[in-house]
Enzyme design. Structure first.
Site, short mmCIF file in Angstrom:
data_model
loop_
_atom_site.label_atom_id
_atom_site.label_comp_id
_atom_site.label_asym_id
_atom_site.label_seq_id
_atom_site.Cartn_x
_atom_site.Cartn_y
_atom_site.Cartn_z
N TYR A 461 -1.49 23.34 -43.91
CA TYR A 461 -1.79 22.23 -42.98
C TYR A 461 -3.16 22.46 -42.32
O TYR A 461 -4.11 21.79 -42.62
CB TYR A 461 -0.68 22.08 -41.94
CG TYR A 461 -0.86 20.85 -41.08
CD1 TYR A 461 -0.58 19.58 -41.59
CD2 TYR A 461 -1.35 20.92 -39.78
CE1 TYR A 461 -0.77 18.44 -40.83
CE2 TYR A 461 -1.55 19.79 -39.01
CZ TYR A 461 -1.26 18.55 -39.54
OH TYR A 461 -1.46 17.42 -38.78
N SER A 541 -0.65 14.61 -44.68
CA SER A 541 -1.43 14.12 -43.54
C SER A 541 -2.74 14.91 -43.45
O SER A 541 -3.54 14.86 -44.38
CB SER A 541 -0.59 14.22 -42.27
OG SER A 541 -1.14 13.44 -41.25
N ASP A 624 2.59 2.95 -43.78
CA ASP A 624 2.09 4.07 -42.97
C ASP A 624 1.02 3.53 -42.03
O ASP A 624 -0.06 3.17 -42.45
CB ASP A 624 1.51 5.16 -43.88
CG ASP A 624 1.23 6.45 -43.12
OD1 ASP A 624 1.06 6.39 -41.88
OD2 ASP A 624 1.17 7.51 -43.75
N HIS A 659 4.82 7.09 -42.31
CA HIS A 659 4.14 8.38 -42.41
C HIS A 659 5.10 9.53 -42.68
O HIS A 659 4.70 10.63 -43.00
CB HIS A 659 3.37 8.63 -41.11
CG HIS A 659 2.35 9.72 -41.19
ND1 HIS A 659 1.28 9.66 -42.06
CD2 HIS A 659 2.23 10.89 -40.52
CE1 HIS A 659 0.54 10.76 -41.91
NE2 HIS A 659 1.10 11.51 -41.00
#
Length: 690
Positions: A461, A541, A624, A659
């Protein structure tokens, strides 16, 4: 790598669109894909899905993977119970329910009753519960609903005893919870002006306002508590102190962890909002108060966090340090049994410590193992609480904890169809490009050979101060059952080592994040775990951006790439919905220096024609409104145009989903099955059996 027949991708038309950024001309031929509702975009989505699902449906292992996923997923999942107004509440999923159900009961021994079942709100499970708040007297439930994964919420109120909804209905709420006044007559929430119905999923969100809603009144009569017409980007989170005396207003600016703190004395109807902390210099999270003394968790002069006290009658006087910064990173603090309970991270593993209110250290709570913990919620004088413990091979187990005796007892332990003793987790440290030591968790079946041939899934991430900690995932377990290695590095940009670790991965230092991830891949190869052809990278993301940047910078290093709901157009992200809020993290193309940094790594702008890219499965959703699907649409079109290799580069577009929050179980299982089937095919994993 297994041989894959070269695919015929849909033709994506190009426009002549060119933008000038500070003297640099940048083509944007797929700008038309930014409109998700145009007939052209809808036809493109349909054509891309036809190719993607056509490829996935021909993979023999796909159905077996889906069956095994469904079987493993089918176990009872409990949320951490909490108490309000002499009642207990908790979420529970029987196994394969699309959404978890909210239950209530008056004692832990009695049979629970269903308070709210989101599965009954829509046939396909795409209406999700996005937030709840129970009134202090335990009589009312305020709850937020999100439709098809949107960030927009609609809030309603339910009578807990009768199960009936009141007529209260609040709309155009986003990035907000609800906080009740102590008299249980109403609650505070934050909302926006109603958007244009046609463009509500793309439109930029500015000017949030803080309101008070009194039960029984229409939303049009709600009291405006605070707004700032001179600060369009400010957001407000209002919460009532446990003693009911104050409304604490945390003022946020985008995703920056720095915030302001204002408050209002609720005992005086004529009181004005007081600006206690009026500069965006550090983060301040309100913990509790002793009358006019407020306790905060802060990173002021302490990047790993500490606890301070501010006397609001003398805010100019020296702020008192209660719990000093330690070697570990302070994640959260609450009060129980008139003590502070502080959750820390030590090398991305949970630690929990108990302190007296004056800051004296009492003890560390003994946890069941190396993993992640959350919970320890409750009121100031509660002597019992709950927490949930999980690790890569331990499904979330809930414990009851006695603050007086210091004893933990198992409250709910899930039964999952696998043997945790067959797996092992280790944590290693490796050097990044600039010499920084980065921790990485590696989990796999016991007894694997380090012969460089293991299919390996590298997940990351690296942003927004978010920490990746050991958690159980049925989906990851499937990968390991197939002989795969699961690797998760704690790269910079995250919060694992406090705010300094986060700052080392933002704006002009963002390349550190990609370097850390690339170095993790190289370490796994150098140490015999895998080789490039067997190595897949994944993230969602901001993690989708991570995958996009790494596959464009080092297409030779990876066998497959799985960017999910990624931020791929770093020059235009701030122009959609809440994208402007990420400028503190990424910078903005409107700033000449920051433009140079963004343009250098923006995945969309760094695809080079004639390059053989790794097998790629891009995933996004048509609803999203956090990271609009245009990012993935444009990246997929550009990737297919630039790609000069045999490996498939596909985009899978989920319909009626957002999302990720509130995604129904059926969609989660289908997407996971497609992801693993894609890797079985493209990484050449033979003989998949469960």
């Amino acid at each position: 790598m297994s041989t894959v027949q070269k695919l015929n991708y849909p033709t994506t038309s190009k426009s002549e669109q060119v933008d000038n950024y500070h003297g640099t001309e940048v083509a944007d031929p797929y700008r038309w894909l930014e409109n998700p509702d145009s007939p052209e975009t809808k036809a493109w989505v349909e054509a891309q899905n036809k190719v993607a699902f056509g490829f996935l449906e021909q993979i023999p292992a796909r159905e077996d993977i889906k069956k095994r996923l469904t079987k493993l997923w089918d176990y009872e999942k409990y949320g951490v119970p909490f108490e309000e107004g002499n009642r207990y509440f908790y979420f529970k999923n029987d196994g394969l329910q699309n959404q978890s159900v909210l239950y209530t009961l008056k004692s832990l021994e009695e049979k629970p009753s269903v308070l709210l079942d989101p599965n009954k709100l829509s046939e396909d499970g795409t209406v999700a519960l996005s937030g709840i708040s129970i009134s202090d007297d335990g009589k009312y439930l305020a709850y937020g609903l999100s439709i098809a994964g949107s960030d927009w919420q609609e809030w309603k109120v339910r009578n807990i005893e009768t199960g009936e909804d009141l007529k209260d209905n609040l709309k155009w709420i986003k990035f907000s919870g609800a906080s009740w006044t102590n008299d249980s007559k109403g609650f505070f929430y934050s909302g926006y002006d109603a958007p244009n119905e046609k463009t509500k999923l793309e439109e930029v969100n500015y000017y949030q306002k803080l309101y008070y809603h009194q039960l029984g009144q229409p939303q049009s009569e709600d009291t405006l508590i605070y707004q700032r017409s001179d600060e369009k980007e400010w957001g407000f989170n209002g919460s009532v102190t446990e003693d009911g005396r104050y409304l604490i207003i945390s003022v946020w600016l985008g995703t920056d962890s720095k915030n302001l703190v204002f408050y209002k004395d609720l005992s005086n109807p004529k009181s004005k909002v007081v600006e206690l902390i009026d500069k965006f210099e550090s983060s301040y999270s309100f913990i509790d108060n002793d009358e006019n003394v407020f306790y905060f968790q802060t990173d002021l002069n302490a990047s790993r966090g500490r606890v301070i006290a501010i006397d609001t009658k003398n805010p100019e006087s020296k702020w008192q340090e209660i719990i000093p910064q330690t070697e570990e990173t302070l994640e959260s603090v609450g009060t129980l049994n008139n003590h502070f309970v502080a959750e820390y991270l030590k090398d991305a593993r949970s630690q929990v410590k108990v302190f007296e209110i004056n800051g004296n250290f009492l003890r560390e709570i003994e946890l069941p193992g190396i993993g992640s913990v959350s919970g320890f919620d409750g009121k100031r004088n509660d002597t019992k609480t709950f927490y949930i413990f999980t690790s890569f091979t331990t499904p979330g187990t809930i414990y009851r904890y006695d603050m007086v005796t210091g004893e933990s007892s198992v409250f709910r332990e899930p039964k999952v169809d696998f043997n945790a003793d067959n797996y092992e987790t280790k944590q290693i440290f490796y050097k990044s490009k600039d010499g920084t030591q980065i921790p990485m968790f590696i989990t796999h079946k016991k007894g694997i050979k380090l012969d460089g041939k293991n299919p390996t899934f590298l997940y990351g991430y690296g942003g927004f101060n978010a920490s990746l900690t050991p958690t159980f995932s049925v989906s990851s377990l499937i990968w390991m059952e197939m002989g795969g290695v699961y690797a998760m590095p704690n790269i910079r940009g995250g919060g694992e080592y406090g705010e300094a670790w986060h700052q080392a991965g933002i704006k002009d230092k963002k390349q550190n994040v990609f370097d850390d991830f690339i170095a993790a891949a190289e370490w796994l190869i150098d140490n015999g775990y895998t080789k490039s052809e067997k190595l897949a990278i994944a993230g969602g993301s901001n993690g989708g951006l991570l995958v996009g940047a790494c596959m464009t910078q080092r297409p030779d290093l990876f066998g497959a790439a799985l960017p999910a709901v990624g931020v791929m157009d770093m020059l235009r992200f701030h122009k959609f919905t809440i994208g402007w809020a990420w400028v503190p993290e990424y910078g903005s193309s409107e700033n000449p220096e920051e433009f140079k940094t963004l343009y250098a790594y923006s995945p969309l702008h760094n695809l080079k024609p004639g390059t053989a890219y790794p097998a790629t499965l891009i995933t996004t959703a048509d609803h999203d409104d956090r990271v609009v699907p245009a990012h993935s649409f444009k990246f997929a079109a550009a990737l297919q145009a630039a790609h000069d290799g045999e490996a498939p580069v596909l985009i899978r577009i989920e319909t009626k989903a957002g999302h990720g929050a509130g995604k129904p179980t059926t969609k989660i299982i289908e997407e996971a099955a497609d992801k693993w089937a894609f890797l079985v095919k493209t990484l050449g994993i033979e003989g998949v059996k469960f």
